[in-house]
Design a protein around this motif. Structure first.
Motif, PDB file in Angstrom:
ATOM      1  N   LEU A 157     -12.221   0.225   9.116  1.00 29.31           N
ATOM      2  CA  LEU A 157     -12.681   0.739   7.832  1.00 29.31           C
ATOM      3  C   LEU A 157     -14.075   1.342   7.883  1.00 29.31           C
ATOM      4  O   LEU A 157     -14.466   2.079   6.979  1.00 29.31           O
ATOM      5  N   ALA A 158     -14.847   1.008   8.928  1.00 20.98           N
ATOM      6  CA  ALA A 158     -16.278   1.309   8.898  1.00 20.98           C
ATOM      7  C   ALA A 158     -16.552   2.789   8.648  1.00 20.98           C
ATOM      8  O   ALA A 158     -17.422   3.135   7.830  1.00 20.98           O
ATOM      9  N   LEU A 298      -5.927  -2.502   2.995  1.00 21.04           N
ATOM     10  CA  LEU A 298      -6.653  -1.769   4.022  1.00 21.04           C
ATOM     11  C   LEU A 298      -6.186  -0.309   4.098  1.00 21.04           C
ATOM     12  O   LEU A 298      -6.979   0.624   4.007  1.00 21.04           O
ATOM     13  N   GLU A 299      -4.863  -0.137   4.230  1.00 22.21           N
ATOM     14  CA  GLU A 299      -4.322   1.208   4.413  1.00 22.21           C
ATOM     15  C   GLU A 299      -4.637   2.080   3.204  1.00 22.21           C
ATOM     16  O   GLU A 299      -5.035   3.236   3.324  1.00 22.21           O
ATOM     17  N   ARG A 300      -4.483   1.479   2.021  1.00 22.83           N
ATOM     18  CA  ARG A 300      -4.726   2.216   0.793  1.00 22.83           C
ATOM     19  C   ARG A 300      -6.185   2.640   0.695  1.00 22.83           C
ATOM     20  O   ARG A 300      -6.488   3.757   0.268  1.00 22.83           O
ATOM     21  N   PHE A 301      -7.081   1.757   1.141  1.00 21.51           N
ATOM     22  CA  PHE A 301      -8.491   2.116   1.031  1.00 21.51           C
ATOM     23  C   PHE A 301      -8.818   3.292   1.931  1.00 21.51           C
ATOM     24  O   PHE A 301      -9.569   4.190   1.553  1.00 21.51           O
ATOM     25  N   VAL A 302      -8.249   3.300   3.148  1.00 22.62           N
ATOM     26  CA  VAL A 302      -8.530   4.416   4.052  1.00 22.62           C
ATOM     27  C   VAL A 302      -8.051   5.720   3.418  1.00 22.62           C
ATOM     28  O   VAL A 302      -8.753   6.738   3.439  1.00 22.62           O
ATOM     29  N   VAL A 303      -6.865   5.679   2.803  1.00 17.81           N
ATOM     30  CA  VAL A 303      -6.348   6.885   2.143  1.00 17.81           C
ATOM     31  C   VAL A 303      -7.281   7.303   1.002  1.00 17.81           C
ATOM     32  O   VAL A 303      -7.677   8.468   0.895  1.00 17.81           O
ATOM     33  N   VAL A 304      -7.665   6.328   0.174  1.00 14.89           N
ATOM     34  CA  VAL A 304      -8.544   6.640  -0.960  1.00 14.89           C
ATOM     35  C   VAL A 304      -9.877   7.192  -0.452  1.00 14.89           C
ATOM     36  O   VAL A 304     -10.414   8.160  -0.990  1.00 14.89           O
ATOM     37  N   ALA A 305     -10.402   6.590   0.616  1.00 15.01           N
ATOM     38  CA  ALA A 305     -11.709   7.011   1.119  1.00 15.01           C
ATOM     39  C   ALA A 305     -11.665   8.468   1.578  1.00 15.01           C
ATOM     40  O   ALA A 305     -12.549   9.253   1.243  1.00 15.01           O
ATOM     41  N   TRP A 306     -10.615   8.820   2.341  1.00  9.25           N
ATOM     42  CA  TRP A 306     -10.584  10.171   2.908  1.00  9.25           C
ATOM     43  C   TRP A 306     -10.053  11.203   1.935  1.00  9.25           C
ATOM     44  O   TRP A 306     -10.406  12.378   2.022  1.00  9.25           O
TER      45      TRP A 306
ATOM     46  N   ASP B 202      -3.408  -6.190  13.582  1.00  7.51           N
ATOM     47  CA  ASP B 202      -3.022  -7.023  12.433  1.00  7.51           C
ATOM     48  C   ASP B 202      -1.642  -6.623  11.909  1.00  7.51           C
ATOM     49  O   ASP B 202      -1.306  -6.894  10.764  1.00  7.51           O
ATOM     50  N   VAL B 203      -0.831  -6.009  12.775  1.00  2.63           N
ATOM     51  CA  VAL B 203       0.522  -5.647  12.372  1.00  2.63           C
ATOM     52  C   VAL B 203       1.509  -6.670  12.937  1.00  2.63           C
ATOM     53  O   VAL B 203       1.434  -7.041  14.104  1.00  2.63           O
ATOM     54  N   ILE B 204       2.406  -7.115  12.073  1.00  2.00           N
ATOM     55  CA  ILE B 204       3.354  -8.165  12.444  1.00  2.00           C
ATOM     56  C   ILE B 204       4.618  -7.565  13.037  1.00  2.00           C
ATOM     57  O   ILE B 204       5.162  -6.603  12.505  1.00  2.00           O
ATOM     58  N   ARG B 205       5.047  -8.157  14.135  1.00  6.32           N
ATOM     59  CA  ARG B 205       6.278  -7.692  14.777  1.00  6.32           C
ATOM     60  C   ARG B 205       7.160  -8.898  15.040  1.00  6.32           C
ATOM     61  O   ARG B 205       6.702  -9.892  15.593  1.00  6.32           O
ATOM     62  N   ASP B 418       8.448  -7.835   8.957  1.00  7.88           N
ATOM     63  CA  ASP B 418       8.387  -7.067  10.196  1.00  7.88           C
ATOM     64  C   ASP B 418       7.709  -5.721   9.954  1.00  7.88           C
ATOM     65  O   ASP B 418       8.104  -4.962   9.074  1.00  7.88           O
ATOM     66  N   GLY B 419       6.664  -5.443  10.728  1.00  9.47           N
ATOM     67  CA  GLY B 419       5.958  -4.162  10.616  1.00  9.47           C
ATOM     68  C   GLY B 419       4.862  -4.134   9.571  1.00  9.47           C
ATOM     69  O   GLY B 419       4.175  -3.132   9.434  1.00  9.47           O
ATOM     70  N   GLN B 420       4.684  -5.226   8.827  1.00 11.48           N
ATOM     71  CA  GLN B 420       3.634  -5.229   7.802  1.00 11.48           C
ATOM     72  C   GLN B 420       2.274  -5.578   8.399  1.00 11.48           C
ATOM     73  O   GLN B 420       2.184  -6.288   9.395  1.00 11.48           O
ATOM     74  N   GLU B 421       1.217  -5.102   7.729  1.00 11.78           N
ATOM     75  CA  GLU B 421      -0.117  -5.572   8.068  1.00 11.78           C
ATOM     76  C   GLU B 421      -0.272  -6.987   7.527  1.00 11.78           C
ATOM     77  O   GLU B 421       0.383  -7.369   6.554  1.00 11.78           O
ATOM     78  N   TRP B 422      -1.174  -7.748   8.154  1.00 15.39           N
ATOM     79  CA  TRP B 422      -1.268  -9.162   7.803  1.00 15.39           C
ATOM     80  C   TRP B 422      -1.517  -9.374   6.300  1.00 15.39           C
ATOM     81  O   TRP B 422      -0.896 -10.227   5.672  1.00 15.39           O
ATOM     82  N   GLY B 423      -2.424  -8.591   5.748  1.00 24.89           N
ATOM     83  CA  GLY B 423      -2.751  -8.758   4.328  1.00 24.89           C
ATOM     84  C   GLY B 423      -1.531  -8.523   3.449  1.00 24.89           C
ATOM     85  O   GLY B 423      -1.295  -9.253   2.480  1.00 24.89           O
ATOM     86  N   ASP B 424      -0.739  -7.517   3.783  1.00 22.63           N
ATOM     87  CA  ASP B 424       0.477  -7.239   3.011  1.00 22.63           C
ATOM     88  C   ASP B 424       1.483  -8.366   3.183  1.00 22.63           C
ATOM     89  O   ASP B 424       2.238  -8.692   2.256  1.00 22.63           O
ATOM     90  N   ALA B 425       1.523  -8.950   4.385  1.00 24.15           N
ATOM     91  CA  ALA B 425       2.460 -10.046   4.631  1.00 24.15           C
ATOM     92  C   ALA B 425       2.115 -11.242   3.738  1.00 24.15           C
ATOM     93  O   ALA B 425       3.010 -11.869   3.149  1.00 24.15           O
ATOM     94  N   VAL B 426       0.825 -11.528   3.615  1.00 27.85           N
ATOM     95  CA  VAL B 426       0.416 -12.643   2.753  1.00 27.85           C
ATOM     96  C   VAL B 426       0.799 -12.344   1.303  1.00 27.85           C
ATOM     97  O   VAL B 426       1.326 -13.206   0.589  1.00 27.85           O
ATOM     98  N   THR B 427       0.570 -11.096   0.879  1.00 26.40           N
ATOM     99  CA  THR B 427       0.956 -10.685  -0.476  1.00 26.40           C
ATOM    100  C   THR B 427       2.465 -10.852  -0.675  1.00 26.40           C
ATOM    101  O   THR B 427       2.918 -11.355  -1.705  1.00 26.40           O
ATOM    102  N   THR B 428       3.244 -10.438   0.332  1.00 23.80           N
ATOM    103  CA  THR B 428       4.700 -10.513   0.223  1.00 23.80           C
ATOM    104  C   THR B 428       5.176 -11.959   0.120  1.00 23.80           C
ATOM    105  O   THR B 428       5.977 -12.300  -0.755  1.00 23.80           O
ATOM    106  N   VAL B 429       4.674 -12.805   1.004  1.00 23.25           N
ATOM    107  CA  VAL B 429       5.117 -14.206   0.998  1.00 23.25           C
ATOM    108  C   VAL B 429       4.754 -14.844  -0.343  1.00 23.25           C
ATOM    109  O   VAL B 429       5.583 -15.516  -0.972  1.00 23.25           O
ATOM    110  N   ALA B 430       3.524 -14.589  -0.820  1.00 21.57           N
ATOM    111  CA  ALA B 430       3.113 -15.176  -2.091  1.00 21.57           C
ATOM    112  C   ALA B 430       4.017 -14.695  -3.221  1.00 21.57           C
ATOM    113  O   ALA B 430       4.381 -15.463  -4.107  1.00 21.57           O
ATOM    114  N   SER B 431       4.432 -13.423  -3.157  1.00 22.77           N
ATOM    115  CA  SER B 431       5.191 -12.852  -4.269  1.00 22.77           C
ATOM    116  C   SER B 431       6.599 -13.437  -4.373  1.00 22.77           C
ATOM    117  O   SER B 431       7.267 -13.247  -5.382  1.00 22.77           O
ATOM    118  N   LEU B 432       7.058 -14.126  -3.331  1.00 20.66           N
ATOM    119  CA  LEU B 432       8.405 -14.713  -3.390  1.00 20.66           C
ATOM    120  C   LEU B 432       8.388 -16.120  -3.985  1.00 20.66           C
ATOM    121  O   LEU B 432       9.431 -16.691  -4.268  1.00 20.66           O
TER     122      LEU B 432
END
Lengths: 325, 463
Positions: A157-158, A298-306, B202-205, B418-432
């Motif tokens: 992100l930096a 994270l991904e959304r912020f990079v998109v918003v930033a650029w 930080d991508v889950i596989r 599968d294929g999610q970033e860690w932060g999204d994975a936490v969001t997904t698990v919480a949402s269930l």
């Protein structure tokens, strides 16, 4: 940090305390950072209680940060398996050092600056760019998964923080026709940059919040990573890291107050008091947003930033340039 | 006692909670205790609070957490079903054997917790050595049957640590992939959830589910009481509709509070958790206002929109589409057991439905259902629901002989993560809104509430 040769500001009373001497410089920058970090914690406690709708006792508000610091200082430092001990210790020092460099470039009142060098905002930008190294080292050093992922996140992100930051600072330098922070403050007599360049301050605060890894941009040390880069830090190590992150936030607020809110300019009160008040207002905004806005993806912020922030920052530069011409 | 220690003992107590069997209700209270702060990592904690009964499978992870606390450290145990500490069952006995200085207090006792903390800092309470032996990891003895395994410089378990392997990333590049087990006590996942996965950055596989630590074996005490007790009881005994609906709203609001905390909004979460704790049908306007505010919250929408999409096609093979529940309704499936329940006949009930099936839709779905539940509770008055038809629980329908909702929902994880970033994975698990203990009912040799013990405190609570 700064020598007399660095000083390049006209109109300083030569009989006054020379703030660029080592002892006054260290005391001044240290006092600003520590007072700012304390103010940040007090504002944070107040905001947290306000948002949560909980009652807050004055003693808890005033003494809470000291108590928490005392507890962390009292607790043991634990270690992990085969950590990189040197860089683990170095990371918060680097972060705090960069915050100190940034604060040193800012005149806190007319003539009260440690190093109001000719290229002040360039130095500020350079110091903020090195924050990335500090955060990544902190994540790397403990030899543990979640801190490392926190470090990756910050590196990813930096650039998205630094680009808009650099651009809005350039825009602010245009009317002053100087890169010195002192000159930028002088140029705001009568009209603050927050009015002249309305895009500047919001973009600056977003980038600054990211650099301090705070609130919605607190991705390197987020709850979802069990604390991220600080997931393995305990006791004193945890305390210095928490302090260093606050120092960066304070450096951002101090610089924001000088570059966008007219610095020491203001009626009745002394210049230094105006700076302190404006810094506190910016800290309150940063801390308040942290309790209101969810952590961004994270991904959304990079998109918003650029796609949004950097183009807006460019517009800020072009419009400011056109106005100067 | 020096100035530093004296100041430190007045700080908020940093607590790391561990939710054992039957501990979910009491865990809610911990967050709201004055002078107590829940921390994200054992490294920041001074007090470990074990809530509920420790199963055998949770004992070792709890001891690990204990050893990760830097000290001074203390361990508190909050038994929730009124059983004495030394009745010789399960992991509890192991906890008491491994940590002889565990303090047993009443669940939710803030004063007791603070007293232990103050004694600890003042040096009046000694704190012990690590509970687990500090074993030197296995030596690396080369590739091959007696070595770390793997291939060349990659893979295997040198020094007892799984080493990264090469694998294709979503962009088609060959990159390091680190095999990991996460859980059962990872604070950002539901208590008890164990995931085996590979991390590329930080991508889950490749996610597989680990053993459920709440699962009980022959001879163990049954799991529970579950947090959906009022609904489980309603299967067999008459209940007022109002009580059920207030319990539903409380459940969803508590879920919302925990979710906000994971999104970095601890203070907002606390406010909602406090509202949920004392909830009654008269709070309907407050909950409706909350639903409107959350609907307008751009930050939260951005953090959840498009994350963890479980559409009807994903739900169908697991039987969730036909069963209903908030996750299915957030994907546009208008199935709700209350539609055919005679007790709701005169209440003008229409299932709430959202579209998209992502984390944002599930968040809106639950908040809308909470507001709807309070409106139903108001309209229902003293109406009593008689047992018979399936009960619509907070996670889905509950009926004897039917699998528990969490048992089906948990199988969404390998596909969704599968294929999610860690932060999204936490969001997904919480949402269930998974409850591993609920899932354990279907996996256990002895399962509450089919057996009569263990229903003592939670089932008699009236919402």
């Amino acid at each position: 940090m700064a020598t007399d040769a660095d000083r390049d500001v006209d109109g300083i009373d030569e009989d006054a305390v020379s703030w660029s001497d080592p002892l006054p410089a260290v005391l001044l920058v240290g006092a600003v950072l520590v007072a700012g970090a304390y103010a940040t914690s007090v504002l944070d406690t107040a905001a947290a209680h306000l948002v949560a709708g909980r009652r807050l006792r004055l003693g808890e508000l005033v003494l809470g940060p000291w108590r928490e610091a005392a507890l962390l200082a009292h607790m043991r430092r634990s270690t992990t398996e085969r950590p990189d001990v040197q860089t683990w210790a170095l990371a918060p020092a680097l972060l705090a050092g960069m915050a100190a460099v940034a604060v040193a470039t800012v005149p806190l009142a007319p003539g009260v600056a440690v190093a109001d060098v000719a290229d002040g905002i360039v130095l500020f930008g350079a110091a903020m760019a090195l924050v990335m190294v500090g955060v990544y080292l902190h994540g790397w050093s403990s030899n543990s998964v979640f801190p490392l992922v926190g470090g990756y996140r910050f590196v990813a992100l930096a650039l998205s923080y630094e680009m808009p930051l650099a651009l809005v600072l350039i825009a602010a330098a245009l009317p002053a026709e100087s890169l010195s922070v002192g000159a930028i403050v002088e140029s705001q007599q009568g009209l603050w940059n927050v009015v002249r360049q309305p895009l500047g301050l919001p973009l600056f605060l977003v980038a600054g919040m990211g650099l301090a890894s705070w609130g919605p941009l607190g991705m390197s040390d987020g709850t979802d990573l069990a604390g991220g880069t600080s997931a393995e830090s305990s006791g004193g190590a945890r305390l210095v890291w928490a302090l260093a992150r606050r120092f960066v936030l304070v450096a951002v607020a101090v610089t924001g107050a000088a570059v966008f809110l007219g610095g020491w300019h203001g009626p009745v009160l002394a210049g230094g008091l105006w700076m302190a008040l404006k810094t506190l207002v910016l800290l309150a905004v940063l801390v308040g947003v942290g309790h209101r806005v969810a952590r961004i993806r994270l991904e959304r912020f990079v998109v918003v930033a650029w796609a949004v922030l950097i183009p807006l920052a460019l517009i800020d530069v072009f419009v400011s340039g056109a106005l100067v011409l | 006692m020096g100035l530093l220690t004296s100041a430190a003992s007045r700080a908020e107590v940093p607590v790391f909670p561990v939710v054992g069997a039957g501990g979910r209700e009491a865990a809610e209270a911990l967050w709201l205790l004055p002078g107590v702060r829940m921390v994200d990592t054992p490294r920041a904690a001074a007090v470990l609070v074990v809530i509920g009964r420790l199963t055998r499978a949770l004992l070792q992870p709890v001891l690990l957490v204990h050893d990760q606390m830097p000290g001074p450290r203390a361990t508190l145990w909050w038994p929730v079903d009124g059983r004495p500490a030394d009745d010789g069952t399960d992991g509890d006995e192991g906890l008491l054997a491994a940590l002889p200085d565990v303090v047993t207090t009443t669940a939710g006792d803030a004063a007791g917790l603070r007293a232990v903390f103050a004694d600890l800092l003042a040096g009046r309470r000694p704190w012990g050595p690590p509970a687990l032996a500090d074993i030197e990891s296995p030596r690396w003895r080369g590739v091959g049957p007696y070595g770390h395994g793997g291939e060349g410089m990659m893979g295997g378990v040198p020094y007892g640590r799984p080493f990264a392997e090469m694998a294709q990333d979503p962009d088609g590049l060959m990159l390091d992939q680190l095999p990991l087990q996460i859980g059962p006590l990872f604070p950002a996942l539901p208590p008890g959830l164990v995931l085996h996965l590979g991390l590329q950055g930080d991508v889950i596989r490749g996610v597989t589910l680990g053993d459920n630590p709440y699962r009980s074996w022959p001879g163990d005490p049954p799991v529970g009481p579950l947090d959906s007790v009022p609904f489980l009881d309603a299967r067999t005994s008459p209940t007022t509709v109002a009580a059920l609906e207030v319990a539903r709203a409380r459940h969803h609001l508590r879920w919302l509070a925990r979710t906000l905390r994971l999104h970095g909004l601890d203070a907002r979460g606390r406010r909602i958790a406090a509202l949920a704790g004392g909830l009654s049908a008269t709070d309907r306007p407050a909950v409706e206002a909350l639903a409107r505010r959350l609907g307008r919250d751009r930050g939260l929408a951005g953090a959840t929109a498009g994350v963890g999409v479980a559409d009807q096609a994903t739900l169908e093979p697991l039987g969730i589409e036909l069963a209903g529940g908030p996750v299915a309704r957030a994907a546009g499936v208008a199935i709700d057991a209350r539609t055919d329940d005679p007790a709701y006949a005169g209440l003008d009930f229409e299932p709430v439905v959202h579209h998209g099936g992502d984390a944002r839709a599930r968040l809106r779905q639950r908040v809308a259902e909470a507001a709807q539940a309070l409106a139903l509770a108001e309209r229902a008055g003293d109406a009593v629901r008689s047992p018979g038809p399936p009960v619509e629980g907070p996670r889905g329908p509950l009926a004897p002989g039917r699998t528990m909702p969490s048992s089906s929902l948990i199988h969404l994880l390998p596909t969704l993560l599968d294929g999610q970033e860690w932060g999204d994975a936490v969001t997904t698990v919480a949402s269930l809104d998974l409850d591993l203990e609920e899932a354990a009912v279907d996996q256990s040799a002895t399962a509450w509430p089919q057996t009569p013990t263990g229903t003592s405190t939670a089932s008699t609570r009236t919402p």
